[in-house]
Design an enzyme around this catalytic site. Structure first.
Site, PDB file in Angstrom:
ATOM      1  N   HIS A 135       0.837  -1.197   0.000  1.00 36.73           N
ATOM      2  CA  HIS A 135       0.000   0.000   0.000  1.00 36.73           C
ATOM      3  C   HIS A 135       0.879   1.257   0.000  1.00 36.73           C
ATOM      4  O   HIS A 135       0.656   2.194  -0.782  1.00 36.73           O
ATOM      5  CB  HIS A 135      -0.895  -0.025   1.240  1.00 36.73           C
ATOM      6  CG  HIS A 135      -1.668   1.229   1.486  1.00 36.73           C
ATOM      7  ND1 HIS A 135      -2.995   1.371   1.151  1.00 36.73           N
ATOM      8  CD2 HIS A 135      -1.302   2.409   2.071  1.00 36.73           C
ATOM      9  CE1 HIS A 135      -3.412   2.573   1.494  1.00 36.73           C
ATOM     10  NE2 HIS A 135      -2.396   3.228   2.054  1.00 36.73           N
ATOM     11  N   GLU A 136       1.877   1.272   0.878  1.00 38.45           N
ATOM     12  CA  GLU A 136       2.736   2.456   0.970  1.00 38.45           C
ATOM     13  C   GLU A 136       3.599   2.633  -0.276  1.00 38.45           C
ATOM     14  O   GLU A 136       3.794   3.759  -0.754  1.00 38.45           O
ATOM     15  CB  GLU A 136       3.610   2.363   2.228  1.00 38.45           C
ATOM     16  CG  GLU A 136       2.843   2.305   3.537  1.00 38.45           C
ATOM     17  CD  GLU A 136       1.895   3.479   3.724  1.00 38.45           C
ATOM     18  OE1 GLU A 136       2.138   4.554   3.128  1.00 38.45           O
ATOM     19  OE2 GLU A 136       0.897   3.333   4.447  1.00 38.45           O
ATOM     20  N   HIS A 160       1.629   4.316  -2.930  1.00 42.57           N
ATOM     21  CA  HIS A 160       1.572   5.773  -2.794  1.00 42.57           C
ATOM     22  C   HIS A 160       2.748   6.419  -3.521  1.00 42.57           C
ATOM     23  O   HIS A 160       2.589   7.407  -4.234  1.00 42.57           O
ATOM     24  CB  HIS A 160       1.609   6.175  -1.312  1.00 42.57           C
ATOM     25  CG  HIS A 160       0.286   6.157  -0.637  1.00 42.57           C
ATOM     26  ND1 HIS A 160      -0.826   6.779  -1.150  1.00 42.57           N
ATOM     27  CD2 HIS A 160      -0.108   5.605   0.551  1.00 42.57           C
ATOM     28  CE1 HIS A 160      -1.852   6.604  -0.322  1.00 42.57           C
ATOM     29  NE2 HIS A 160      -1.436   5.898   0.714  1.00 42.57           N
TER      30      HIS A 160
END
Length: 293
Positions: A146-147, A150
């Site tokens: 997820h990070e 980003h």
């Protein structure tokens, strides 16, 4: 949530500092002309200050994030867990097509992680000890995905561009409104502006309008969370991403991240009012992943 609030608050501080510098150096005198404001000159100054302030905030974001939580970069893994963490971030970064981020750990009881940085190839991914202690490796793997998403999506650069445009309008409108108010309070004298009262009015307006502009930033932040969840699902598996979000939803303890960086984390729903939330509710994020499947 950590990433966004840090960026917004840093941006407000930088904009306030730039306004003081412009006032003390007399640069803002070029935005006046006999009888009122020189709107063209004001717009140019607002654009330079607005975009410049936003990208200064972006350039400072990684350093600010490290300092705010006391994150320690893993330059040399000291144990098997740190080695796995570094290897997992490297695997996701290669799959996402970005440079290897710095990997850091910080002491905190809550489950959280965040990514920040000025470019895709100069970023930071930090993980709390609470997340490592409370999630299994499959779930942590999804959080890291997820990070990394980003970073790969260029969320911080896009955020800086959006914030820069908003800053420009905030600076411009604050000075236009400030001039009108200052002239009204001073008996509608010719010209107006430039005095201490005008400067005080502009500073207050800049803070108020800046806070309102942050609603647009938060709206973008909520939208990008769904994209990052989808990216995490691609990198680590949809089931793992859903499981990680469910684990977060099942343990909604107090978030000990400083408010300045709370919007950078994976955990957190932002605030009481939805307009001020940097993250959508976890239930909506889980439903979106299941619907996409």
């Amino acid at each position: 949530m950590l990433r966004i609030v840090l960026f917004v608050l840093t941006n407000l501080a930088v904009m306030a500092l730039l306004a003081i510098v412009v006032k003390l150096t007399g640069i803002d005198a070029y935005t006046y002309r006999r009888g009122g404001l020189n709107l063209q000159a004001l717009l140019v100054m607002a654009a330079v200050m607005g975009m410049g302030g936003s990208f200064i905030s972006l350039a400072m974001s990684k350093w600010m994030a490290k300092m705010s939580v006391g994150a320690q970069v893993i330059s040399q893994p000291r144990n098997a867990t740190e080695q796995w963490l570094v290897d997992t971030v490297r695997r996701h970064a290669e799959k996402a097509g970005i440079g290897m981020p710095e990997v850091a750990l910080y002491e905190a009881p809550e489950m959280n992680a965040f990514a920040t940085g000025m470019t895709k190839n100069s970023s930071l991914v930090a993980v709390s000890t609470g997340l490592l202690n409370s999630m299994d490796r499959e779930q942590v793997d999804a959080v890291l995905g997820h990070e990394i998403s980003h970073v790969a999506n260029g969320d911080m650069v896009t955020m800086a561009l959006i914030q820069g445009v908003l800053n420009t309008f905030v600076i411009f409108l604050a000075r236009v409104i400030g001039t009108v108010v200052d002239r009204a309070l001073s008996g509608n004298r010719d010209g107006g502006g430039g005095g201490f009262a005008y400067f005080a009015i502009v500073m207050v307006l800049q803070l108020v309008l800046g806070a309102l502009a942050s609603l647009i930033v938060m709206a973008f932040s909520r939208w990008r969370e769904f994209r990052a969840d989808a990216g995490g699902a691609r990198l680590a598996g949809r089931g793992a991403m859903i499981s990680a979000l469910e684990r977060l939803a099942g343990n909604r303890g107090e978030n000990t991240l400083p408010k300045a960086i709370a919007a950078f984390g994976i955990s957190g729903e932002g605030g009481v009012a939805r307009l001020f939330m940097s993250h959508p509710p976890l239930a909506e994020r889980i439903a979106a992943l299941r619907a996409a499947a």
